[in-house]
Structure formats: C-alpha cells, structure tokens
Design a protein around this motif. Sequence first.
Motif, PDB file in Angstrom:
ATOM      1  N   MET A 157       0.831  -1.199   0.000  1.00  9.27           N
ATOM      2  CA  MET A 157       0.000   0.000   0.000  1.00  9.27           C
ATOM      3  C   MET A 157       0.871   1.256   0.000  1.00  9.27           C
ATOM      4  N   LEU A 158       1.946   1.263   0.783  1.00  4.84           N
ATOM      5  CA  LEU A 158       2.829   2.437   0.821  1.00  4.84           C
ATOM      6  C   LEU A 158       3.535   2.664  -0.519  1.00  4.84           C
ATOM      7  N   ARG A 159       3.880   1.594  -1.205  1.00  2.00           N
ATOM      8  CA  ARG A 159       4.558   1.721  -2.499  1.00  2.00           C
ATOM      9  C   ARG A 159       3.602   2.105  -3.617  1.00  2.00           C
ATOM     10  N   GLY A 160       2.300   2.105  -3.359  1.00  5.46           N
ATOM     11  CA  GLY A 160       1.328   2.479  -4.372  1.00  5.46           C
ATOM     12  C   GLY A 160       0.854   1.310  -5.221  1.00  5.46           C
ATOM     13  N   THR A 161       1.309   0.096  -4.920  1.00 11.79           N
ATOM     14  CA  THR A 161       0.869  -1.067  -5.678  1.00 11.79           C
ATOM     15  C   THR A 161      -0.595  -1.359  -5.383  1.00 11.79           C
ATOM     16  N   TRP A 162      -0.981  -1.258  -4.130  1.00 13.22           N
ATOM     17  CA  TRP A 162      -2.365  -1.461  -3.721  1.00 13.22           C
ATOM     18  C   TRP A 162      -2.899  -0.195  -3.086  1.00 13.22           C
ATOM     19  N   SER A 163      -4.177   0.027  -3.261  1.00 12.21           N
ATOM     20  CA  SER A 163      -4.870   1.123  -2.597  1.00 12.21           C
ATOM     21  C   SER A 163      -5.485   0.575  -1.306  1.00 12.21           C
ATOM     22  N   PRO A 164      -5.673   1.401  -0.288  1.00 11.17           N
ATOM     23  CA  PRO A 164      -6.286   0.897   0.952  1.00 11.17           C
ATOM     24  C   PRO A 164      -7.709   0.372   0.765  1.00 11.17           C
ATOM     25  N   SER A 165      -8.340   0.688  -0.350  1.00 16.36           N
ATOM     26  CA  SER A 165      -9.709   0.215  -0.563  1.00 16.36           C
ATOM     27  C   SER A 165      -9.780  -0.985  -1.508  1.00 16.36           C
ATOM     28  N   THR A 166      -8.636  -1.523  -1.962  1.00 16.67           N
ATOM     29  CA  THR A 166      -8.684  -2.681  -2.848  1.00 16.67           C
ATOM     30  C   THR A 166      -8.981  -3.944  -2.053  1.00 16.67           C
ATOM     31  N   ARG A 167      -9.612  -4.877  -2.731  1.00 16.04           N
ATOM     32  CA  ARG A 167      -9.975  -6.129  -2.064  1.00 16.04           C
ATOM     33  C   ARG A 167      -8.740  -6.918  -1.650  1.00 16.04           C
ATOM     34  N   TYR A 201      -5.764  -5.800  -0.649  1.00 16.61           N
ATOM     35  CA  TYR A 201      -5.212  -5.206   0.573  1.00 16.61           C
ATOM     36  C   TYR A 201      -6.075  -5.567   1.783  1.00 16.61           C
ATOM     37  N   LEU A 202      -7.388  -5.399   1.630  1.00 15.96           N
ATOM     38  CA  LEU A 202      -8.287  -5.673   2.748  1.00 15.96           C
ATOM     39  C   LEU A 202      -8.294  -7.151   3.129  1.00 15.96           C
ATOM     40  N   ALA A 203      -8.242  -8.031   2.119  1.00 14.25           N
ATOM     41  CA  ALA A 203      -8.248  -9.470   2.409  1.00 14.25           C
ATOM     42  C   ALA A 203      -6.964  -9.892   3.119  1.00 14.25           C
ATOM     43  N   LEU A 204      -5.827  -9.389   2.656  1.00 12.39           N
ATOM     44  CA  LEU A 204      -4.569  -9.754   3.295  1.00 12.39           C
ATOM     45  C   LEU A 204      -4.479  -9.193   4.712  1.00 12.39           C
ATOM     46  N   ASN A 205      -4.992  -7.997   4.916  1.00  6.95           N
ATOM     47  CA  ASN A 205      -5.020  -7.422   6.266  1.00  6.95           C
ATOM     48  C   ASN A 205      -5.938  -8.224   7.184  1.00  6.95           C
ATOM     49  N   ALA A 206      -7.116  -8.605   6.698  1.00  6.17           N
ATOM     50  CA  ALA A 206      -8.048  -9.378   7.521  1.00  6.17           C
ATOM     51  C   ALA A 206      -7.455 -10.740   7.861  1.00  6.17           C
ATOM     52  N   ALA A 207      -6.914 -11.423   6.859  1.00  2.00           N
ATOM     53  CA  ALA A 207      -6.332 -12.747   7.107  1.00  2.00           C
ATOM     54  C   ALA A 207      -5.119 -12.638   8.025  1.00  2.00           C
ATOM     55  N   GLY A 208      -4.273 -11.656   7.795  1.00  2.00           N
ATOM     56  CA  GLY A 208      -3.093 -11.476   8.632  1.00  2.00           C
ATOM     57  C   GLY A 208      -3.456 -11.179  10.069  1.00  2.00           C
ATOM     58  N   GLY A 209      -4.438 -10.312  10.282  1.00  2.00           N
ATOM     59  CA  GLY A 209      -4.859  -9.991  11.638  1.00  2.00           C
ATOM     60  C   GLY A 209      -5.432 -11.193  12.357  1.00  2.00           C
ATOM     61  N   LEU A 210      -6.252 -11.963  11.663  1.00  2.00           N
ATOM     62  CA  LEU A 210      -6.851 -13.135  12.304  1.00  2.00           C
ATOM     63  C   LEU A 210      -5.820 -14.234  12.556  1.00  2.00           C
ATOM     64  N   LEU A 211      -4.863 -14.424  11.630  1.00  2.00           N
ATOM     65  CA  LEU A 211      -3.807 -15.414  11.859  1.00  2.00           C
ATOM     66  C   LEU A 211      -2.920 -15.004  13.035  1.00  2.00           C
ATOM     67  N   ALA A 212      -2.569 -13.728  13.097  1.00  2.00           N
ATOM     68  CA  ALA A 212      -1.751 -13.254  14.215  1.00  2.00           C
ATOM     69  C   ALA A 212      -2.516 -13.363  15.534  1.00  2.00           C
TER      70      ALA A 212
END
Length: 156
Positions: A24-34, A36-47
């Motif tokens: 997201m910081l590099r501009g590859t993904w936007s904070p509203s892309t699916r 980004y959101l899916a990886l954040n959700a999965a990462g948070g739940l796995l952690a």
Amino acid sequence: METWIGTMLGWMGTVGTFVAYVLMLRGTWSPSTRSYLALNAAGGLLAAGGALAYGAWPSFASNIVWGVMGAYGLFATFRRRHDAIRTEPSSAPASPGSATAPVTVPLPVLPMPQSPWDPSDTLAAPISLPWLPRSEAPQRDRGIAPSGAGTAALAA
C-alpha cells in the motif's frame, strides 16, 4: 505442538499484514482494494490465533480488532460493488416511474467573469474592528502616536 502452530500462525499473520502495508505504501495497492483488505483481515486473524496460543491477550485483542476491521472493509467493498451492479441501468428502456431509472440533477451554471480579476476591485463591505485605528480620524486624536514618533523617541 501447540506453541509451534501458534508461532507459525503469528508469523504468517505478521508477515501478511506487513506485506499488505508495504504494498500500500509503495502504491501497488490502494487501501480500498480487495487484495489489501483481504490480506489485512487474514493477517490480523492469523496473528490473533498465534497470540491466543501463547495467551498474549493484549496482542490477541488488537489483532482480532485488526482482522475484523479488514473483514468489515472487505464486506463493505463487496456490498458497494453488488449495489453498483444492481443499480446499473439494464439494456431494456426504463419506464419513468421505475426505481432503477438513474436520477440526474443538473449542475448549476456559474457566471464567468467578463474581465480579468482586479485585486483592488472588491464587493466586500468595510468592517469595523474596535482595536484597529480608523482611517477617517487622525491617529493623534485617540492618543496613539503617529508611526514615526515612536521610533524617533526610541532613537533619542
């Protein structure tokens, strides 16, 4: 065995959220892309699963909140997309009273200036501020020394 599974879950979640953030910081993904959101959700739940295995309750709580926020963002993205697809006009002509007919509101037409802008020409009304000297009365009448008098007294 449980600690090994907890360790793996925690590291996978941590790496997943870091990768999503860096992309997201590099501009590859936007904070509203699916993605980004899916990886954040999965990462948070796995952690959160890794923190649960170790009994790290503050980390568990923050990662659950992080995962739920990502899942909610993903849900909202899918819902917006579904609503947009549902409200797209179909190929059949819509009747005037139909609920699927798009509502358009004309934008107001603003008048264009006929001449270039002149900063000295203004329609603003003069304002009166009690602490500012008025230009109609001389400054010495109100007990305020003229601007040059103060500097001459300091020089003496």
